[in-house]
Motif scaffolding. Sequence first.
Motif, PDB file in Angstrom:
ATOM      1  N   ASP A 199       0.801  -1.214   0.000  1.00 55.99           N
ATOM      2  CA  ASP A 199       0.000   0.000   0.000  1.00 55.99           C
ATOM      3  C   ASP A 199       0.837   1.269   0.000  1.00 55.99           C
ATOM      4  OD1 ASP A 199      -2.418  -1.407   0.142  1.00 55.99           O
ATOM      5  OD2 ASP A 199      -2.342  -1.471   2.332  1.00 55.99           O
ATOM      6  N   VAL A 200       0.273   2.277  -0.628  1.00 50.76           N
ATOM      7  CA  VAL A 200       0.738   3.654  -0.480  1.00 50.76           C
ATOM      8  C   VAL A 200      -0.434   4.400   0.134  1.00 50.76           C
ATOM      9  CG1 VAL A 200       1.568   5.735  -1.628  1.00 50.76           C
ATOM     10  CG2 VAL A 200       2.265   3.474  -2.483  1.00 50.76           C
ATOM     11  N   LEU A 201      -0.211   4.960   1.310  1.00 52.73           N
ATOM     12  CA  LEU A 201      -1.247   5.655   2.065  1.00 52.73           C
ATOM     13  C   LEU A 201      -0.906   7.129   2.136  1.00 52.73           C
ATOM     14  CD1 LEU A 201      -1.303   3.123   5.048  1.00 52.73           C
ATOM     15  CD2 LEU A 201      -2.656   3.011   2.949  1.00 52.73           C
ATOM     16  N   VAL A 202      -1.940   7.963   2.182  1.00 46.84           N
ATOM     17  CA  VAL A 202      -1.739   9.407   2.319  1.00 46.84           C
ATOM     18  C   VAL A 202      -2.723   9.951   3.344  1.00 46.84           C
ATOM     19  CG1 VAL A 202      -0.853   9.726  -0.035  1.00 46.84           C
ATOM     20  CG2 VAL A 202      -3.304   9.947   0.405  1.00 46.84           C
ATOM     21  N   LYS A 203      -2.350  11.079   3.939  1.00 46.82           N
ATOM     22  CA  LYS A 203      -3.242  11.774   4.857  1.00 46.82           C
ATOM     23  C   LYS A 203      -4.244  12.587   4.049  1.00 46.82           C
ATOM     24  CE  LYS A 203      -2.341  11.690   9.360  1.00 46.82           C
ATOM     25  NZ  LYS A 203      -3.358  11.397  10.350  1.00 46.82           N
ATOM     26  N   ALA A 204      -5.515  12.435   4.392  1.00 47.00           N
ATOM     27  CA  ALA A 204      -6.579  13.249   3.803  1.00 47.00           C
ATOM     28  C   ALA A 204      -7.286  13.912   4.977  1.00 47.00           C
ATOM     29  CB  ALA A 204      -7.535  12.389   2.987  1.00 47.00           C
ATOM     30  N   GLY A 205      -6.859  15.107   5.296  1.00 51.66           N
ATOM     31  CA  GLY A 205      -7.362  15.762   6.507  1.00 51.66           C
ATOM     32  C   GLY A 205      -6.823  15.034   7.723  1.00 51.66           C
ATOM     33  N   GLU A 206      -7.715  14.534   8.540  1.00 51.44           N
ATOM     34  CA  GLU A 206      -7.316  13.814   9.750  1.00 51.44           C
ATOM     35  C   GLU A 206      -7.276  12.298   9.562  1.00 51.44           C
ATOM     36  OE1 GLU A 206      -6.261  15.101  12.766  1.00 51.44           O
ATOM     37  OE2 GLU A 206      -6.174  16.913  11.546  1.00 51.44           O
ATOM     38  N   THR A 207      -7.653  11.818   8.380  1.00 49.99           N
ATOM     39  CA  THR A 207      -7.716  10.371   8.171  1.00 49.99           C
ATOM     40  C   THR A 207      -6.705   9.921   7.126  1.00 49.99           C
ATOM     41  OG1 THR A 207      -9.408  10.589   6.465  1.00 49.99           O
ATOM     42  CG2 THR A 207     -10.192  10.304   8.719  1.00 49.99           C
ATOM     43  N   LEU A 208      -6.382   8.637   7.178  1.00 48.32           N
ATOM     44  CA  LEU A 208      -5.543   8.034   6.154  1.00 48.32           C
ATOM     45  C   LEU A 208      -6.423   7.483   5.043  1.00 48.32           C
ATOM     46  CD1 LEU A 208      -2.907   5.933   8.151  1.00 48.32           C
ATOM     47  CD2 LEU A 208      -2.514   8.023   6.856  1.00 48.32           C
ATOM     48  N   LYS A 209      -5.933   7.596   3.826  1.00 50.08           N
ATOM     49  CA  LYS A 209      -6.622   7.026   2.666  1.00 50.08           C
ATOM     50  C   LYS A 209      -5.620   6.186   1.884  1.00 50.08           C
ATOM     51  CE  LYS A 209     -10.630   9.571   2.387  1.00 50.08           C
ATOM     52  NZ  LYS A 209     -11.924   9.257   1.879  1.00 50.08           N
ATOM     53  N   ILE A 210      -6.145   5.243   1.148  1.00 48.16           N
ATOM     54  CA  ILE A 210      -5.316   4.380   0.315  1.00 48.16           C
ATOM     55  C   ILE A 210      -5.194   5.026  -1.061  1.00 48.16           C
ATOM     56  CG2 ILE A 210      -5.071   2.100  -0.721  1.00 48.16           C
ATOM     57  CD1 ILE A 210      -6.947   1.083   1.586  1.00 48.16           C
ATOM     58  N   LYS A 211      -3.982   5.368  -1.434  1.00 49.67           N
ATOM     59  CA  LYS A 211      -3.720   5.913  -2.769  1.00 49.67           C
ATOM     60  C   LYS A 211      -3.486   4.761  -3.750  1.00 49.67           C
ATOM     61  CE  LYS A 211      -0.823   9.236  -5.227  1.00 49.67           C
ATOM     62  NZ  LYS A 211      -1.969   9.827  -5.905  1.00 49.67           N
ATOM     63  N   GLU A 212      -2.799   3.748  -3.263  1.00 51.45           N
ATOM     64  CA  GLU A 212      -2.543   2.570  -4.103  1.00 51.45           C
ATOM     65  C   GLU A 212      -2.550   1.330  -3.229  1.00 51.45           C
ATOM     66  OE1 GLU A 212       0.808   0.699  -7.125  1.00 51.45           O
ATOM     67  OE2 GLU A 212       1.126   2.678  -6.262  1.00 51.45           O
ATOM     68  N   ARG A 213      -3.327   0.343  -3.646  1.00 53.17           N
ATOM     69  CA  ARG A 213      -3.319  -0.967  -2.980  1.00 53.17           C
ATOM     70  C   ARG A 213      -3.087  -2.011  -4.052  1.00 53.17           C
ATOM     71  NH1 ARG A 213      -6.715  -3.173   1.945  1.00 53.17           N
ATOM     72  NH2 ARG A 213      -4.825  -2.304   2.875  1.00 53.17           N
ATOM     73  N   VAL A 214      -1.992  -2.746  -3.905  1.00 51.75           N
ATOM     74  CA  VAL A 214      -1.707  -3.876  -4.770  1.00 51.75           C
ATOM     75  C   VAL A 214      -1.848  -5.128  -3.904  1.00 51.75           C
ATOM     76  CG1 VAL A 214      -0.044  -4.988  -6.294  1.00 51.75           C
ATOM     77  CG2 VAL A 214      -0.127  -2.485  -6.167  1.00 51.75           C
ATOM     78  N   CYS A 215      -2.833  -5.941  -4.234  1.00 56.95           N
ATOM     79  CA  CYS A 215      -3.055  -7.206  -3.535  1.00 56.95           C
ATOM     80  C   CYS A 215      -2.313  -8.272  -4.328  1.00 56.95           C
ATOM     81  CB  CYS A 215      -4.534  -7.551  -3.478  1.00 56.95           C
ATOM     82  SG  CYS A 215      -5.585  -6.255  -2.806  1.00 56.95           S
ATOM     83  N   VAL A 216      -1.208  -8.729  -3.789  1.00 51.99           N
ATOM     84  CA  VAL A 216      -0.395  -9.740  -4.464  1.00 51.99           C
ATOM     85  C   VAL A 216      -0.772 -11.093  -3.864  1.00 51.99           C
ATOM     86  CG1 VAL A 216       1.937 -10.524  -5.010  1.00 51.99           C
ATOM     87  CG2 VAL A 216       1.476  -8.067  -4.760  1.00 51.99           C
ATOM     88  N   PHE A 217      -1.512 -11.907  -4.644  1.00 50.42           N
ATOM     89  CA  PHE A 217      -1.918 -13.203  -4.095  1.00 50.42           C
ATOM     90  C   PHE A 217      -0.875 -14.257  -4.403  1.00 50.42           C
ATOM     91  CE2 PHE A 217      -4.287 -12.823  -8.128  1.00 50.42           C
ATOM     92  CZ  PHE A 217      -4.044 -14.046  -8.746  1.00 50.42           C
ATOM     93  N   ASP A 218      -0.764 -15.225  -3.479  1.00 52.53           N
ATOM     94  CA  ASP A 218       0.347 -16.168  -3.512  1.00 52.53           C
ATOM     95  C   ASP A 218       0.309 -17.158  -4.661  1.00 52.53           C
ATOM     96  OD1 ASP A 218       1.599 -15.118  -1.254  1.00 52.53           O
ATOM     97  OD2 ASP A 218       0.334 -16.279   0.089  1.00 52.53           O
ATOM     98  N   GLY A 219      -0.846 -17.679  -4.991  1.00 54.45           N
ATOM     99  CA  GLY A 219      -0.928 -18.699  -6.030  1.00 54.45           C
ATOM    100  C   GLY A 219      -1.073 -18.097  -7.410  1.00 54.45           C
ATOM    101  N   ASP A 220      -1.102 -18.977  -8.392  1.00 55.28           N
ATOM    102  CA  ASP A 220      -1.315 -18.529  -9.766  1.00 55.28           C
ATOM    103  C   ASP A 220      -2.794 -18.605 -10.150  1.00 55.28           C
ATOM    104  OD1 ASP A 220       1.381 -18.146 -10.085  1.00 55.28           O
ATOM    105  OD2 ASP A 220       1.729 -20.125 -10.948  1.00 55.28           O
ATOM    106  N   LEU A 221      -3.556 -19.359  -9.384  1.00 56.02           N
ATOM    107  CA  LEU A 221      -4.953 -19.597  -9.731  1.00 56.02           C
ATOM    108  C   LEU A 221      -5.870 -18.988  -8.686  1.00 56.02           C
ATOM    109  CD1 LEU A 221      -4.643 -23.373 -10.681  1.00 56.02           C
ATOM    110  CD2 LEU A 221      -4.625 -21.412 -12.226  1.00 56.02           C
ATOM    111  N   VAL A 222      -7.054 -18.606  -9.158  1.00 59.43           N
ATOM    112  CA  VAL A 222      -8.073 -18.076  -8.264  1.00 59.43           C
ATOM    113  C   VAL A 222      -9.307 -18.960  -8.474  1.00 59.43           C
ATOM    114  CG1 VAL A 222      -9.087 -15.944  -7.443  1.00 59.43           C
ATOM    115  CG2 VAL A 222      -7.281 -15.838  -9.117  1.00 59.43           C
TER     116      VAL A 222
END
Length: 157
Positions: free
Chosen positions: A126-149
């Motif tokens: 994740d890349v997180l940023v402050k938006a006022g008083e809260t954190l927001k997700i600017k980028e979330r990369v979900c890297v899953f372990d297997g090759d299949l879903v």
Amino acid sequence: MDDVKLQLEVQNLYSDYVFCVDNTKFEKWRGFFTDDCVYRIVSRENFDAQNPMSTLKLEGQAMMIDRVHGMNDTIMHVPYYQRHIVSPPRIHRVENNMIHAEANYVVVRSRDDTFSEVFNTGRYLDVLVKAGETLKIKERVCVFDGDLVPNSIVYPL
């Protein structure tokens, strides 16, 4: 910023995120992201090879809105519940007001007519940023372990 305070803020963001997703509050899910966000689900093999191919990639709130509409109204699938187990996040670095963090996750899927099963495992980058008083997700990369879903990924990881 105090390291302990930042760690708690990041931990709370992750906890609030999975609470929202596990309780199918998808209209609120997109609120965790910035307007110019990137949400990407990718296999470890593609990620390690720096291959841009993703299982799912959303860029910006317009795509998030479309995905929420799809989850709620148009994607045909057998309904299921999911439960996330997320490790405490590790903050790698803070630079230019951006927090680079990572956490491992396990998603268990349950349906009414079968036993619960491990649906997906991996890590959030994740890349997180402050938006006022809260954190927001600017980028979330979900890297899953297997090759299949199994079947498809309908709900957010």
